[in-house]
Design a protein around this motif. Structure first.
Motif, PDB file in Angstrom:
ATOM      1  N   LEU A   1      -7.343   8.022   5.298  1.00 35.07           N
ATOM      2  CA  LEU A   1      -7.280   7.705   3.879  1.00 35.07           C
ATOM      3  C   LEU A   1      -7.823   8.881   3.061  1.00 35.07           C
ATOM      4  O   LEU A   1      -7.282   9.209   1.997  1.00 35.07           O
ATOM      5  CB  LEU A   1      -8.093   6.436   3.602  1.00 35.07           C
ATOM      6  CG  LEU A   1      -7.667   5.610   2.394  1.00 35.07           C
ATOM      7  CD1 LEU A   1      -6.183   5.311   2.460  1.00 35.07           C
ATOM      8  CD2 LEU A   1      -8.471   4.323   2.330  1.00 35.07           C
ATOM      9  N   ASN A   2      -8.856   9.523   3.553  1.00 38.37           N
ATOM     10  CA  ASN A   2      -9.379  10.698   2.866  1.00 38.37           C
ATOM     11  C   ASN A   2      -8.330  11.800   2.821  1.00 38.37           C
ATOM     12  O   ASN A   2      -8.159  12.467   1.793  1.00 38.37           O
ATOM     13  CB  ASN A   2     -10.637  11.205   3.567  1.00 38.37           C
ATOM     14  CG  ASN A   2     -11.824  10.304   3.304  1.00 38.37           C
ATOM     15  OD1 ASN A   2     -11.839   9.568   2.315  1.00 38.37           O
ATOM     16  ND2 ASN A   2     -12.802  10.340   4.192  1.00 38.37           N
ATOM     17  N   VAL A   3      -7.631  11.989   3.931  1.00 38.04           N
ATOM     18  CA  VAL A   3      -6.567  12.997   3.965  1.00 38.04           C
ATOM     19  C   VAL A   3      -5.485  12.640   2.942  1.00 38.04           C
ATOM     20  O   VAL A   3      -4.989  13.509   2.220  1.00 38.04           O
ATOM     21  CB  VAL A   3      -5.965  13.092   5.382  1.00 38.04           C
ATOM     22  CG1 VAL A   3      -4.742  13.992   5.382  1.00 38.04           C
ATOM     23  CG2 VAL A   3      -6.998  13.601   6.360  1.00 38.04           C
ATOM     24  N   LEU A   4      -5.139  11.367   2.879  1.00 37.78           N
ATOM     25  CA  LEU A   4      -4.092  10.944   1.944  1.00 37.78           C
ATOM     26  C   LEU A   4      -4.522  11.161   0.493  1.00 37.78           C
ATOM     27  O   LEU A   4      -3.765  11.686  -0.329  1.00 37.78           O
ATOM     28  CB  LEU A   4      -3.745   9.464   2.181  1.00 37.78           C
ATOM     29  CG  LEU A   4      -2.669   8.880   1.276  1.00 37.78           C
ATOM     30  CD1 LEU A   4      -1.373   9.668   1.384  1.00 37.78           C
ATOM     31  CD2 LEU A   4      -2.425   7.414   1.598  1.00 37.78           C
ATOM     32  N   PHE A   5      -5.757  10.769   0.188  1.00 32.33           N
ATOM     33  CA  PHE A   5      -6.235  10.929  -1.186  1.00 32.33           C
ATOM     34  C   PHE A   5      -6.328  12.407  -1.559  1.00 32.33           C
ATOM     35  O   PHE A   5      -5.982  12.802  -2.682  1.00 32.33           O
ATOM     36  CB  PHE A   5      -7.597  10.246  -1.352  1.00 32.33           C
ATOM     37  CG  PHE A   5      -7.498   8.757  -1.405  1.00 32.33           C
ATOM     38  CD1 PHE A   5      -6.283   8.135  -1.713  1.00 32.33           C
ATOM     39  CD2 PHE A   5      -8.599   7.954  -1.159  1.00 32.33           C
ATOM     40  CE1 PHE A   5      -6.180   6.753  -1.768  1.00 32.33           C
ATOM     41  CE2 PHE A   5      -8.500   6.566  -1.211  1.00 32.33           C
ATOM     42  CZ  PHE A   5      -7.288   5.975  -1.515  1.00 32.33           C
ATOM     43  N   ALA A   6      -6.788  13.205  -0.621  1.00 36.47           N
ATOM     44  CA  ALA A   6      -6.868  14.642  -0.890  1.00 36.47           C
ATOM     45  C   ALA A   6      -5.473  15.203  -1.188  1.00 36.47           C
ATOM     46  O   ALA A   6      -5.297  16.023  -2.090  1.00 36.47           O
ATOM     47  CB  ALA A   6      -7.483  15.369   0.310  1.00 36.47           C
TER      48      ALA A   6
END
Lengths: 215, 215
Positions: free
Chosen positions: B66-71
């Motif tokens: 999810l962090n990768v997606l938000f980034a």
DNA sequence: CCCACATCCTACCAGTCGGTAAGTGATTTC
DNA sequence: GAAATCACTTACCGACTGGTAGGATGTGGG
């Protein structure tokens, strides 16, 4: 007295389904035998050990996929077209029988089990017999000719992954998104995949759209 | 006395690796604990049961993705670009840490285990929290806007499959094709994937060919 | 008719699984 | 300084695993 060949075939079929659903470690011999009202020892009478049973299941799957590949190579003219036909056929196979593609994913992912199945005196085809001509076919396309086997293997992995993940994940996706959404995805799956394969292989969008962005 | 948080983190890390390699059923609690020189009961002291441990591992993975997606959503401008950045980042993540993508594949494929992990009072993120915004992002692209969630889910599955199969299958492919070929595939993987994603999302080949993107 | 064989069974084995119970020694708290 | 809590241990449990041994029940050939 039920003939051995029939029982063997039944066991292979049920084993294939259960192995696809629960994986190698998650499927016990008694679980498989119970599906046919047999005991685990009856199963061990037909297949000497669990790895050998798994090997037989994988051999059957490999044979099946190889037939699909050869049929596609007979049907298509260019390597590109042959590959499109192949992946469409595999996707269609997953529509009537998603277990087969789930099993394929398992076989490619569960290294321990697949390794054990082969090292334990496995007979018949292996997945390698399918992957090798597939890679060769990719190397024969215009886009990838002259490229190394590694590049072609990468392409093969991507296309196989795109083809097989959805059937393998359908159960979990249904739990998260509901049957309606997943059913819609399932219906459009083959069509979407064909477009993807065509684009990757030829670098241009499917014919149906008159627009020609490619140079 | 080693603080609980540290041991917990170590257990999560080792459990993630082993679960990625051997799957849920193929990984025993004692196997995980032994990696840190602990007993299985020490593990059960930190995670009350095996499903809860698996749930914690998947929660960590989901948070990471999810962090990768938000980034990616912060970085890219159009939804298409955001998706390209996301999948490239995921592919790159697989380069330094292929276990994570193997684990993702397992989680999407092993329905029983993933289900048990969630139903057993799982806390924290789940993969669904990643898939939902991902599907929404695909629905926001020009090519797929207005299409149903099912269509977007199908695209997401294809792209995820194309991204994750190779790292998950690398071990078996190495046994079949040798380290040289697989290493070459690994090196070109991110590049090949980026082209695939770009083509699928925009319907045209990558920019390097001079073709002008959407108007 | 009898024997060899094939199919499948009951009984059993050692080993491992996930999980519980009770206890040990260090650390913190009141 | 006693009590509580923490991290972790040994000891144990029933259930199940893959696999072996030997017998019951059929079937086909000489």
């Amino acid at each position: 007295m039920i003939p051995a060949s029939e029982t063997r075939q039944n066991l292979l079929r049920e084993a294939g389904k259960l192995l696809a659903e629960h994986g190698y470690q998650g499927t016990s011999l008694s679980m498989i035998a119970a599906r046919l009202g047999l005991t685990k020892q009856a199963l061990l009478h037909h297949f000497k050990s669990k790895p050998l049973l798994y090997g037989a299941v994988l051999a059957e799957l490999s044979e099946e996929l190889l037939n699909v590949l050869f049929a596609a190579m007979d049907q298509g003219e260019t390597p590109e077209h042959q590959l499109e036909v192949f992946f469409s056929a595999v996707a269609a196979l997953g529509q009537e029988n998603p277990d087969r593609l789930r099993l394929l994913m398992r076989a490619l992912t569960e290294a321990d089990a697949t390794e054990a199945a082969r090292s334990n005196g496995g007979e018949g085809r292996s997945l390698q017999d399918v992957l090798e001509p597939l890679v060769a076919l990719i190397q024969a396309t215009e886009a990838w000719e002259g490229s190394g086997a590694g590049t072609a293997l990468g392409i093969a992995s991507q296309l196989l992954g795109a083809t097989c993940l959805f059937p393998a994940a359908a159960k979990i996706l249904t739990a998260g998104f509901g049957t309606e959404v997943v059913d819609q995805a399932e219906q459009e799956r083959c069509d979407l995949l064909h477009k993807l394969v065509h684009q990757v292989l030829t670098g241009m969008p499917p014919q149906e759209l008159g627009a020609s962005p490619a140079g």
